[in-house]
Design a protein around this motif. Structure first.
Motif, mmCIF file in Angstrom:
data_model
loop_
_atom_site.group_PDB
_atom_site.id
_atom_site.type_symbol
_atom_site.label_atom_id
_atom_site.label_comp_id
_atom_site.label_asym_id
_atom_site.label_seq_id
_atom_site.Cartn_x
_atom_site.Cartn_y
_atom_site.Cartn_z
ATOM 1 N N ALA A 92 100.836 -27.517 52.565
ATOM 2 C CA ALA A 92 101.662 -28.327 53.462
ATOM 3 C C ALA A 92 103.074 -27.757 53.575
ATOM 4 O O ALA A 92 104.003 -28.458 53.950
ATOM 5 C CB ALA A 92 101.714 -29.772 52.962
ATOM 6 N N GLY A 93 103.239 -26.493 53.239
ATOM 7 C CA GLY A 93 104.537 -25.847 53.358
ATOM 8 C C GLY A 93 105.227 -25.675 52.011
ATOM 9 O O GLY A 93 104.712 -26.078 50.971
ATOM 10 N N GLU A 94 106.375 -25.051 52.076
ATOM 11 C CA GLU A 94 107.139 -24.737 50.864
ATOM 12 C C GLU A 94 107.334 -25.963 49.972
ATOM 13 O O GLU A 94 107.770 -27.013 50.421
ATOM 14 C CB GLU A 94 108.497 -24.164 51.252
ATOM 15 C CG GLU A 94 109.257 -23.601 50.074
ATOM 16 C CD GLU A 94 110.538 -22.920 50.497
ATOM 17 O OE1 GLU A 94 111.469 -22.949 49.690
ATOM 18 O OE2 GLU A 94 110.601 -22.388 51.614
ATOM 19 N N GLY A 95 106.971 -25.806 48.709
ATOM 20 C CA GLY A 95 107.110 -26.899 47.754
ATOM 21 C C GLY A 95 105.997 -27.927 47.817
ATOM 22 O O GLY A 95 105.979 -28.878 47.047
ATOM 23 N N HIS A 96 105.066 -27.742 48.738
ATOM 24 C CA HIS A 96 103.966 -28.694 48.915
ATOM 25 C C HIS A 96 102.627 -27.963 48.957
ATOM 26 O O HIS A 96 101.804 -28.197 49.828
ATOM 27 C CB HIS A 96 104.150 -29.502 50.203
ATOM 28 C CG HIS A 96 105.397 -30.295 50.236
ATOM 29 N ND1 HIS A 96 105.604 -31.399 49.443
ATOM 30 C CD2 HIS A 96 106.536 -30.137 50.952
ATOM 31 C CE1 HIS A 96 106.800 -31.895 49.679
ATOM 32 N NE2 HIS A 96 107.385 -31.142 50.590
ATOM 33 N N LYS A 97 102.424 -27.076 48.007
ATOM 34 C CA LYS A 97 101.197 -26.291 47.950
ATOM 35 C C LYS A 97 100.464 -26.632 46.654
ATOM 36 O O LYS A 97 101.067 -26.653 45.590
ATOM 37 C CB LYS A 97 101.525 -24.798 47.991
ATOM 38 C CG LYS A 97 100.317 -23.895 48.110
ATOM 39 C CD LYS A 97 100.713 -22.440 48.090
ATOM 40 C CE LYS A 97 100.891 -21.953 49.509
ATOM 41 N NZ LYS A 97 101.040 -20.499 49.581
ATOM 42 N N ILE A 98 99.178 -26.914 46.777
ATOM 43 C CA ILE A 98 98.351 -27.237 45.616
ATOM 44 C C ILE A 98 97.158 -26.296 45.620
ATOM 45 O O ILE A 98 96.487 -26.150 46.643
ATOM 46 C CB ILE A 98 97.849 -28.699 45.681
ATOM 47 C CG1 ILE A 98 99.024 -29.665 45.663
ATOM 48 C CG2 ILE A 98 96.894 -28.987 44.529
ATOM 49 C CD1 ILE A 98 98.632 -31.102 45.927
ATOM 50 N N GLU A 99 96.884 -25.664 44.479
ATOM 51 C CA GLU A 99 95.704 -24.815 44.353
ATOM 52 C C GLU A 99 94.766 -25.453 43.327
ATOM 53 O O GLU A 99 95.182 -25.780 42.217
ATOM 54 C CB GLU A 99 96.070 -23.403 43.934
ATOM 55 C CG GLU A 99 94.865 -22.487 43.925
ATOM 56 C CD GLU A 99 95.202 -20.999 43.904
ATOM 57 O OE1 GLU A 99 94.357 -20.237 43.435
ATOM 58 O OE2 GLU A 99 96.288 -20.629 44.384
ATOM 59 N N ILE A 100 93.513 -25.611 43.723
ATOM 60 C CA ILE A 100 92.509 -26.231 42.857
ATOM 61 C C ILE A 100 91.417 -25.209 42.555
ATOM 62 O O ILE A 100 90.787 -24.672 43.473
ATOM 63 C CB ILE A 100 91.888 -27.468 43.533
ATOM 64 C CG1 ILE A 100 92.976 -28.482 43.882
ATOM 65 C CG2 ILE A 100 90.818 -28.098 42.650
ATOM 66 C CD1 ILE A 100 92.523 -29.600 44.789
ATOM 67 N N ASP A 101 91.206 -24.927 41.277
ATOM 68 C CA ASP A 101 90.155 -24.014 40.838
ATOM 69 C C ASP A 101 88.803 -24.666 41.106
ATOM 70 O O ASP A 101 88.580 -25.837 40.766
ATOM 71 C CB ASP A 101 90.316 -23.744 39.344
ATOM 72 C CG ASP A 101 89.377 -22.675 38.815
ATOM 73 O OD1 ASP A 101 88.253 -22.529 39.338
ATOM 74 O OD2 ASP A 101 89.765 -21.984 37.860
ATOM 75 N N GLY A 102 87.890 -23.930 41.714
ATOM 76 C CA GLY A 102 86.567 -24.461 42.030
ATOM 77 C C GLY A 102 85.803 -24.975 40.824
ATOM 78 O O GLY A 102 84.971 -25.873 40.941
ATOM 79 N N LYS A 103 86.094 -24.432 39.629
ATOM 80 C CA LYS A 103 85.441 -24.906 38.403
ATOM 81 C C LYS A 103 85.766 -26.366 38.111
ATOM 82 O O LYS A 103 85.026 -27.038 37.407
ATOM 83 C CB LYS A 103 85.884 -24.058 37.200
ATOM 84 C CG LYS A 103 85.426 -22.643 37.232
ATOM 85 C CD LYS A 103 85.964 -21.922 36.016
ATOM 86 C CE LYS A 103 85.959 -20.429 36.223
ATOM 87 N NZ LYS A 103 86.697 -19.726 35.169
ATOM 88 N N LYS A 104 86.888 -26.845 38.648
ATOM 89 C CA LYS A 104 87.324 -28.220 38.378
ATOM 90 C C LYS A 104 86.837 -29.217 39.431
ATOM 91 O O LYS A 104 87.117 -30.394 39.331
ATOM 92 C CB LYS A 104 88.848 -28.262 38.287
ATOM 93 C CG LYS A 104 89.373 -27.455 37.119
ATOM 94 C CD LYS A 104 90.866 -27.542 37.006
ATOM 95 C CE LYS A 104 91.320 -26.714 35.803
ATOM 96 N NZ LYS A 104 92.748 -26.798 35.593
ATOM 97 N N ILE A 105 86.110 -28.717 40.417
ATOM 98 C CA ILE A 105 85.586 -29.599 41.469
ATOM 99 C C ILE A 105 84.186 -30.034 41.071
ATOM 100 O O ILE A 105 83.259 -29.238 41.037
ATOM 101 C CB ILE A 105 85.585 -28.886 42.839
ATOM 102 C CG1 ILE A 105 87.013 -28.479 43.211
ATOM 103 C CG2 ILE A 105 84.969 -29.795 43.903
ATOM 104 C CD1 ILE A 105 87.129 -27.645 44.466
ATOM 105 N N LEU A 106 84.063 -31.307 40.756
ATOM 106 C CA LEU A 106 82.812 -31.847 40.237
ATOM 107 C C LEU A 106 82.208 -32.876 41.189
ATOM 108 O O LEU A 106 82.884 -33.399 42.050
ATOM 109 C CB LEU A 106 83.071 -32.509 38.881
ATOM 110 C CG LEU A 106 83.797 -31.631 37.853
ATOM 111 C CD1 LEU A 106 84.154 -32.457 36.636
ATOM 112 C CD2 LEU A 106 82.951 -30.432 37.471
ATOM 113 N N GLU A 107 80.919 -33.181 40.971
ATOM 114 C CA GLU A 107 80.232 -34.210 41.760
ATOM 115 C C GLU A 107 80.787 -35.579 41.439
ATOM 116 O O GLU A 107 81.198 -35.883 40.372
ATOM 117 C CB GLU A 107 78.731 -34.203 41.467
ATOM 118 C CG GLU A 107 78.035 -32.978 42.014
ATOM 119 C CD GLU A 107 76.549 -32.997 41.720
ATOM 120 O OE1 GLU A 107 75.939 -34.071 41.703
ATOM 121 O OE2 GLU A 107 76.014 -31.916 41.506
#
Length: 107
Positions: A92-107
Motif C-alpha cells: 500500500a505504499g511506503e511504510g505500508h508494505k507487509i510480506e507474508i511467508d507462504g509457510k505461514k499461510i494455513l487452512e
C-alpha cells in the motif's frame, strides 16, 4: 492558575490524540489457504478503511514475481497456490508494505 487549568486539558487531549493519529493508517493483511488450491488474502487498515485497489504481489522463493494484482472492492485477492516456496506482498505504499511467508499461510 487559570492558564494552568487551560493547559492541562489541552495537553491531555493532545497526548490522547497523537498515538491514535500515528496508528490511523497501519496496514493489515492476512492470508489463508482455501484447501482447494487457492489462497485468499484480505487487507485493510487499522482505521477501518478499505484496501480496495491496493497492490498484491506473489513471489517465488527466489523473489521472482509469479502474479501481481490488486485487492478487489471487498479488499480481497484470491490466487492459485504456487508450488514450492512463495511469499505474498501487500503493498500500500511506503511504510505500508507487509510480506507474508507462504509457510505461514494455513487452512
Amino acid at each position: 492558575m487559570k492558564l494552568r487549568m487551560k493547559i492541562i486539558p489541552a495537553l491531555i487531549v493532545l497526548t490522547l490524540a497523537l498515538p491514535g493519529a500515528a496508528l490511523a493508517h497501519t496496514a493489515l493483511c492476512s492470508c489463508f489457504d482455501n484447501a482447494d488450491g487457492t489462497i485468499t488474502c484480505e487487507g485493510g487498515f487499522s482505521d477501518g478503511s478499505s484496501a480496495s485497489g491496493v497492490g498484491l504481489i506473489v513471489k517465488d522463493g527466489s523473489g521472482k514475481v509469479l502474479e501481481q494484482g490488486a485487492m478487489d472492492k471487498t479488499s480481497k485477492y484470491t490466487f492459485k497456490k504456487p508450488e514450492g516456496a512463495y511469499a505474498v506482498v501487500f503493498d500500500a505504499g511506503e511504510g505500508h508494505k507487509i510480506e507474508i511467508d507462504g509457510k505461514k499461510i494455513l487452512e
